[in-house]
Motif scaffolding. Structure first.
Motif, PDB file in Angstrom:
ATOM      1  N   MET A 121       0.242  -0.939   1.735  1.00  0.00           N
ATOM      2  CA  MET A 121      -0.579   0.150   2.090  1.00  0.00           C
ATOM      3  C   MET A 121      -1.526   0.492   0.717  1.00  0.00           C
ATOM      4  SD  MET A 121       1.967   3.376   0.853  1.00  0.00           S
ATOM      5  CE  MET A 121       0.575   4.293   0.400  1.00  0.00           C
ATOM      6  N   ILE A 122      -2.529   1.162   1.168  1.00  0.00           N
ATOM      7  CA  ILE A 122      -3.671   1.678   0.187  1.00  0.00           C
ATOM      8  C   ILE A 122      -3.228   2.623  -0.430  1.00  0.00           C
ATOM      9  CG2 ILE A 122      -6.086   1.884  -0.548  1.00  0.00           C
ATOM     10  CD1 ILE A 122      -5.618  -0.783   0.763  1.00  0.00           C
ATOM     11  N   GLN A 123      -2.782   2.706  -1.849  1.00  0.00           N
ATOM     12  CA  GLN A 123      -2.200   3.853  -2.606  1.00  0.00           C
ATOM     13  C   GLN A 123      -3.321   4.695  -3.179  1.00  0.00           C
ATOM     14  OE1 GLN A 123      -1.549   4.418  -6.656  1.00  0.00           O
ATOM     15  NE2 GLN A 123       0.451   3.409  -6.335  1.00  0.00           N
ATOM     16  N   VAL A 132      -5.885   0.121  -4.929  1.00  0.00           N
ATOM     17  CA  VAL A 132      -4.536  -0.091  -5.372  1.00  0.00           C
ATOM     18  C   VAL A 132      -3.662  -0.462  -4.162  1.00  0.00           C
ATOM     19  CG1 VAL A 132      -2.632   0.475  -6.951  1.00  0.00           C
ATOM     20  CG2 VAL A 132      -4.778   0.937  -7.744  1.00  0.00           C
ATOM     21  N   PHE A 133      -3.536  -1.529  -4.219  1.00  0.00           N
ATOM     22  CA  PHE A 133      -2.459  -1.892  -2.887  1.00  0.00           C
ATOM     23  C   PHE A 133      -1.041  -1.645  -3.498  1.00  0.00           C
ATOM     24  CE2 PHE A 133      -6.277  -4.217  -2.000  1.00  0.00           C
ATOM     25  CZ  PHE A 133      -6.298  -4.079  -0.712  1.00  0.00           C
ATOM     26  N   GLN A 134      -0.036  -0.952  -2.517  1.00  0.00           N
ATOM     27  CA  GLN A 134       1.404  -0.834  -2.898  1.00  0.00           C
ATOM     28  C   GLN A 134       2.381  -1.593  -1.997  1.00  0.00           C
ATOM     29  OE1 GLN A 134       3.229   3.103  -2.700  1.00  0.00           O
ATOM     30  NE2 GLN A 134       3.183   3.147  -4.859  1.00  0.00           N
ATOM     31  N   SER A 135       3.184  -1.994  -2.502  1.00  0.00           N
ATOM     32  CA  SER A 135       4.137  -2.683  -1.487  1.00  0.00           C
ATOM     33  C   SER A 135       5.292  -1.633  -1.126  1.00  0.00           C
ATOM     34  CB  SER A 135       4.839  -3.930  -2.333  1.00  0.00           C
ATOM     35  OG  SER A 135       6.232  -4.333  -1.727  1.00  0.00           O
ATOM     36  N   VAL A 136       6.083  -1.810  -0.208  1.00  0.00           N
ATOM     37  CA  VAL A 136       6.983  -0.825   0.438  1.00  0.00           C
ATOM     38  C   VAL A 136       8.275  -1.374  -0.637  1.00  0.00           C
ATOM     39  CG1 VAL A 136       6.248  -0.694   2.737  1.00  0.00           C
ATOM     40  CG2 VAL A 136       8.002  -2.580   2.090  1.00  0.00           C
ATOM     41  N   GLU A 159      -0.778 -11.394   2.251  1.00  0.00           N
ATOM     42  CA  GLU A 159      -1.955 -11.748   3.559  1.00  0.00           C
ATOM     43  C   GLU A 159      -2.929 -10.463   3.399  1.00  0.00           C
ATOM     44  OE1 GLU A 159      -4.418 -13.380   5.675  1.00  0.00           O
ATOM     45  OE2 GLU A 159      -2.661 -14.623   4.728  1.00  0.00           O
ATOM     46  N   THR A 160      -2.612  -9.039   3.353  1.00  0.00           N
ATOM     47  CA  THR A 160      -3.605  -8.131   3.567  1.00  0.00           C
ATOM     48  C   THR A 160      -4.436  -7.875   2.311  1.00  0.00           C
ATOM     49  OG1 THR A 160      -1.885  -6.707   4.928  1.00  0.00           O
ATOM     50  CG2 THR A 160      -3.591  -5.557   3.551  1.00  0.00           C
ATOM     51  N   ILE A 161      -3.901  -8.212   1.010  1.00  0.00           N
ATOM     52  CA  ILE A 161      -4.458  -8.352  -0.091  1.00  0.00           C
ATOM     53  C   ILE A 161      -5.459  -9.541  -0.202  1.00  0.00           C
ATOM     54  CG2 ILE A 161      -4.363  -8.701  -2.639  1.00  0.00           C
ATOM     55  CD1 ILE A 161      -1.547  -7.292  -2.470  1.00  0.00           C
TER      56      ILE A 161
END
Length: 259
Positions: free
Chosen positions: A1-3, A11-15, A43-45
């Motif tokens: 998700m985009i935090q 800033v991408f945030q993992s679950v 893969e999203t990043i």
């Protein structure tokens, strides 16, 4: 998700463990920290980077060598990499790789890239070392205490402080060396005062643009360390302050042994 996002960064945030990966875009560079965790998240990043890279150079900063922060090193063979000299010289690199393999085996995870310890192109050998990443001046500072090989990064023209596994709002300090951790927090305070820090990104938890919040996180970490040293019972405070404390009790006990 985009935090979090603004005109310069996402800033991408993992679950998992609210682990962050920062993607900063400048005219001549894309600068990334610690791409992680799950294959779909990596893969999203990666897709976002490749969509926006163009003729720019990709740089990846490894804030430290804990396995969750190097887990996607093999996914970006075309990146120039940055980490501390202690990161490069870590004697137990295979141990970190085994932790990745054990994690993937436990959860039946398959990755479409090789698992390997990052080879580093730009080695940070001096505290406060300045490096131009494309058109962007970054300053790197040794940040031991959580691990021996951590680095802080100040992306100076953008006022971004990349803190690695420090100054989190969801984790109290995880300590490998008590005195080093105390000194690193003092350094963080000095950096905030010296540079016009406008965005703080921790390795786990929420990004903040609020100076008061940044200073509060430094103060809370310092208070935790002081109370730990003095043997003050922190159970009630930790339970109230950190929503996932029930899963972190073992880390608190391990911290006591690091004194």
């Amino acid at each position: 998700m985009i935090q979090f996002q603004n005109e310069h960064m996402k800033v991408f945030q993992s679950v998992l463990y609210q682990t962050t990966s920062v993607v900063i875009q400048t005219e001549k560079a894309i600068i990334v920290t610690d791409p992680n965790w799950l294959p779909s998240e990596v893969e999203t990043i990666k897709a976002y980077i490749e969509k926006n890279l163009g003729t720019r150079q990709l740089y990846i900063i490894y804030t430290h060598s804990d396995f969750d922060h190097i887990i996607a090193a093999g996914a970006f063979p075309y990146a120039l990499t940055i980490a501390s000299e202690a990161f490069v010289n870590r004697a137990d690199q295979e141990t970190m790789l085994e932790e990745i393999r054990n994690f993937d085996a436990q959860y039946y995870v398959t990755r479409d890239y090789p698992v390997h310890y990052p080879e580093i192109d730009i080695v940070i050998c001096e505290d406060g070392q300045q490096v131009m990443l494309g058109d962007t001046l970054c300053r790197f500072y040794f940040a031991p205490g959580h691990t021996d090989d951590g680095v802080f990064t100040i992306v100076e023209p953008l006022g971004i402080f990349l803190a690695g596994d420090y100054l989190s709002d969801v984790e109290f300090p995880f300590i490998s060396d008590y005195e080093a951790y105390v000194a690193t927090l003092e350094k963080a305070q000095q950096l905030v005062e010296r540079f016009d820090v406008r965005v703080l990104v921790p390795g786990h938890g929420q990004t903040t643009t609020q100076r008061h919040e940044l200073e509060t996180r430094i103060a809370e970490s310092q208070r935790y360390l002081l109370d730990l040293k003095q043997g003050i019972d922190q159970e009630q405070m930790l339970t109230k302050r950190y929503p996932y404390y029930r899963s972190l009790k073992d880390m608190h006990e391990a911290n006591k042994k690091a004194l």
